[in-house]
Design a protein around this motif. Structure first.
Motif, short mmCIF file in Angstrom:
data_model
loop_
_atom_site.label_atom_id
_atom_site.label_comp_id
_atom_site.label_asym_id
_atom_site.label_seq_id
_atom_site.Cartn_x
_atom_site.Cartn_y
_atom_site.Cartn_z
N TRP A 64 0.83 -1.21 0.00
CA TRP A 64 0.00 0.00 0.00
C TRP A 64 0.85 1.25 0.00
CZ3 TRP A 64 -4.93 -0.27 3.55
CH2 TRP A 64 -5.78 -1.26 3.04
N ARG A 65 1.87 1.28 0.86
CA ARG A 65 2.62 2.52 0.94
C ARG A 65 3.38 2.79 -0.35
NH1 ARG A 65 7.21 1.31 5.56
NH2 ARG A 65 8.49 -0.10 4.34
N ASN A 66 3.81 1.72 -1.02
CA ASN A 66 4.44 1.92 -2.32
C ASN A 66 3.45 2.45 -3.34
OD1 ASN A 66 7.07 1.24 -1.80
ND2 ASN A 66 6.72 -0.95 -2.10
N VAL A 69 2.65 6.29 -2.28
CA VAL A 69 3.70 7.29 -2.40
C VAL A 69 4.38 7.24 -3.77
CG1 VAL A 69 5.85 8.14 -1.39
CG2 VAL A 69 4.07 7.22 0.08
N MET A 86 -6.19 3.48 0.89
CA MET A 86 -4.99 2.80 1.39
C MET A 86 -4.30 3.71 2.39
SD MET A 86 -3.40 0.82 -1.84
CE MET A 86 -3.64 1.98 -3.17
N ASN A 89 -3.92 5.29 9.17
CA ASN A 89 -4.81 5.99 10.09
C ASN A 89 -6.22 6.14 9.53
OD1 ASN A 89 -2.78 6.25 11.88
ND2 ASN A 89 -2.51 8.45 11.66
N LYS A 90 -6.32 6.33 8.21
CA LYS A 90 -7.63 6.60 7.65
C LYS A 90 -8.34 5.33 7.20
CE LYS A 90 -5.57 10.03 5.38
NZ LYS A 90 -5.37 10.89 4.21
N ASP A 118 6.14 5.80 14.69
CA ASP A 118 7.03 6.94 14.93
C ASP A 118 6.61 8.13 14.07
OD1 ASP A 118 8.36 5.22 16.53
OD2 ASP A 118 10.16 5.04 15.30
N CYS A 119 6.12 7.83 12.87
CA CYS A 119 5.67 8.91 11.99
C CYS A 119 4.15 8.97 11.91
CB CYS A 119 6.21 8.70 10.59
SG CYS A 119 7.98 8.96 10.45
N HIS A 120 3.52 7.80 11.73
CA HIS A 120 2.06 7.75 11.61
C HIS A 120 1.45 7.82 13.02
CE1 HIS A 120 1.88 6.61 7.29
NE2 HIS A 120 3.10 6.16 7.55
N VAL A 121 1.33 9.02 13.53
CA VAL A 121 0.85 9.20 14.90
C VAL A 121 -0.60 8.71 15.00
CG1 VAL A 121 0.35 10.91 16.67
CG2 VAL A 121 2.39 11.14 15.27
N THR A 122 -0.86 7.84 15.97
CA THR A 122 -2.18 7.23 16.12
C THR A 122 -3.22 8.26 16.57
OG1 THR A 122 -1.04 5.22 16.73
CG2 THR A 122 -3.37 5.31 17.24
N PRO A 123 -4.38 8.30 15.90
CA PRO A 123 -5.37 9.33 16.23
C PRO A 123 -5.77 9.36 17.70
CG PRO A 123 -6.00 8.19 14.22
CD PRO A 123 -4.79 7.49 14.75
N MET B 143 9.12 13.65 -5.94
CA MET B 143 8.51 13.10 -4.73
C MET B 143 9.56 12.70 -3.71
SD MET B 143 5.44 12.97 -3.85
CE MET B 143 5.03 11.57 -2.84
N HIS B 147 9.65 6.37 3.48
CA HIS B 147 9.90 5.00 3.88
C HIS B 147 11.27 4.51 3.43
CE1 HIS B 147 5.41 5.31 3.43
NE2 HIS B 147 5.60 5.13 4.72
N LYS B 172 8.47 15.82 16.56
CA LYS B 172 7.10 15.84 17.11
C LYS B 172 6.88 16.86 18.24
CE LYS B 172 6.83 11.23 17.08
NZ LYS B 172 7.67 10.88 15.91
N THR B 181 -3.42 13.99 12.54
CA THR B 181 -3.13 12.57 12.35
C THR B 181 -3.54 12.08 10.96
OG1 THR B 181 -5.21 12.04 13.41
CG2 THR B 181 -3.24 11.97 14.79
N PRO B 184 1.27 11.97 8.14
CA PRO B 184 2.30 11.50 9.08
C PRO B 184 3.28 12.60 9.47
CG PRO B 184 2.15 10.09 7.13
CD PRO B 184 1.37 11.32 6.83
N THR B 185 3.90 12.42 10.62
CA THR B 185 5.02 13.28 11.00
C THR B 185 6.28 12.63 10.44
OG1 THR B 185 5.28 12.09 13.06
CG2 THR B 185 3.88 14.03 13.10
N ARG B 186 7.44 13.07 10.91
CA ARG B 186 8.69 12.42 10.49
C ARG B 186 9.47 12.05 11.74
NH1 ARG B 186 5.57 15.31 7.57
NH2 ARG B 186 6.75 17.22 7.88
N THR B 187 10.59 11.35 11.53
CA THR B 187 11.45 10.98 12.65
C THR B 187 12.80 11.66 12.50
OG1 THR B 187 12.21 9.10 11.40
CG2 THR B 187 10.48 8.69 13.01
#
Lengths: 126, 260
Positions: A64-66, A69, A86, A89-90, A118-123, B143, B147, B172, B181, B184-187
């Motif tokens: 999905w992420r491929n 993005v 895809m 969170n959503k 770490d990036c996809h902060v949970t709602p 882009m 990831h 963050k 939410t 996404p954020t970043r690290t």
């Protein structure tokens, strides 16, 4: 031969100690409690069959992420023709509202620690 | 004879067993992926920025604010570690090749709104060892795939516009507008930059800065569209008005145009 008895006793003792984890858990251990997952209320079916999701959700999310993005496609058509956005969170966390009581419970049990959050902060802030 | 039949059975057996294992994998490959019918599409996205109207502080601030809140951009308060997708430069820094010893001080200091130029020949893409940054062939967007980014920062050395920022620390706690939410954020340890709001285009919306600038500065403050279509508004604007691009002599062919 001298000391046959001592050598044999030593060997037996060694084997007993070395295989301790194997026989001990089998004889005296109890199986660790399987995690109780909180399933979505009001929903019956996951994106794909439950069995399939259990085995392949990590590969699915990777694909999905491929698609999102890299290919610019954001809509997934499941094998029974339903459409889903895809997204972690959503999508996943819309139905599986509590990450802690679903994803994390199983992951902790299986000792996997996805770094996605770490990036996809949970709602819900979990 | 006997020996070869035995081998034949062995090989077929292994083959059938292997194929059975493959079934779930094939099922996963068989699914369809689509883009939304609402998505905005183009052969080559580009932007034209009206320098005069974007000289106004409130217009630039509105554009930057819209971008920062759409993408969870942190405000670290440390100049060397700043994360920026769209920001303000002085004219002489943005257009060093346009300045000479006669250029008046007031012009040198004029504020200019700058962002990733989404170059036709992006040097950042050439140097990226993991293809984390790449040019979308269908619409020209340069882009960024978070990831895949390993944080090597070659792209930052390659970009002549300073359009890329490295996360020196976890961003963050510094997302002062509050973390949203739906993006996404970043690290710590990844490089980021403007993605021309690929996520907004996919759901049929203009880039955040475009809508915000046009709301505050009036329609046409930032013209956004498809330059491969000769009848698009941006193509007409670029044909009819004088424009400059940043550091054109480097051969990167920026696709952000500045209207004089």
């Amino acid at each position: 031969m001298y000391d046959t008895g001592k050598i044999l006793a030593g060997l037996v003792a060694f084997i007993v100690v070395a295989t301790f984890p194997l026989w001990f858990t089998n004889l005296f251990g109890s199986p660790s409690a399987r995690p109780v997952l909180e399933l979505p209320k009001g929903e019956k079916k996951c994106v794909e069959d439950t069995e399939y999701m259990r085995h392949w959700h990590m590969n699915m999310l990777d694909q999905w992420r491929n698609e999102v993005v890299r290919e610019g496609k954001r809509m997934y058509v499941s094998s029974d023709g339903r459409k889903f956005e895809m997204s972690l969170n959503k999508n996943c966390l819309k139905c599986h509202e509590s990450r802690a009581k679903f994803c994390d419970r199983c992951h902790n049990y299986m000792a996997v620690d996805p770094y996605c959050w770490d990036c996809h902060v949970t709602p819900t802030g979990e | 004879m006997d020996e070869s039949r035995r081998n034949f059975l062995k090989i077929t057996g292994t083959g059938v067993f292997g194929a059975l294992w493959g079934i779930p994998v094939l099922r996963a490959v068989g699914k369809a992926f689509e883009s939304s019918p609402k998505a905005l599409k183009a052969k080559r996205w580009a932007m034209a920025l009206d320098m005069k109207r974007l000289g106004r502080d409130d217009v630039r601030a509105a554009a930057a604010k819209a971008c920062n809140s759409a993408h969870n951009i942190p405000d670290l308060g440390i100049a060397e570690e700043e994360v920026k997708w769209i920001w303000t430069e002085e004219y002489e820094a943005a257009f060093p090749t346009q300045v000479d010893k006669f250029t008046p001080e007031q012009m040198r200091k004029q504020p200019v709104l700058v962002l990733c130029n989404h170059c036709d020949r992006p040097p950042c893409v050439r140097v990226c060892p993991t293809k984390a940054t790449f040019k979308r062939e269908e619409d020209g967007i340069v882009m960024m795939d978070m990831h895949r980014c390993i944080g090597c920062r070659y792209c930052m050395a390659a970009c002549p516009y300073g359009s890329r920022s490295f996360n020196w620390r976890d961003p963050k706690p510094f997302v002062r507008q509050g973390i949203r939410t739906d993006y996404p954020t970043r690290t710590k340890g990844v490089v980021e930059k403007c993605t021309l709001c690929a996520e907004r285009l996919a759901r049929g919306e203009n880039p955040a800065c475009v809508d915000a600038a046009n709301k505050v500065g009036g329609a046409g403050t930032i013209v956004f569209g498809d330059i491969a279509d000769p009848n698009s508004e941006i193509s007409r604007v670029l044909r009819s008005r004088q424009t400059v691009r940043r550091k054109p002599s480097l051969g990167t062919s920026p696709q952000v145009y500045y209207l004089l």
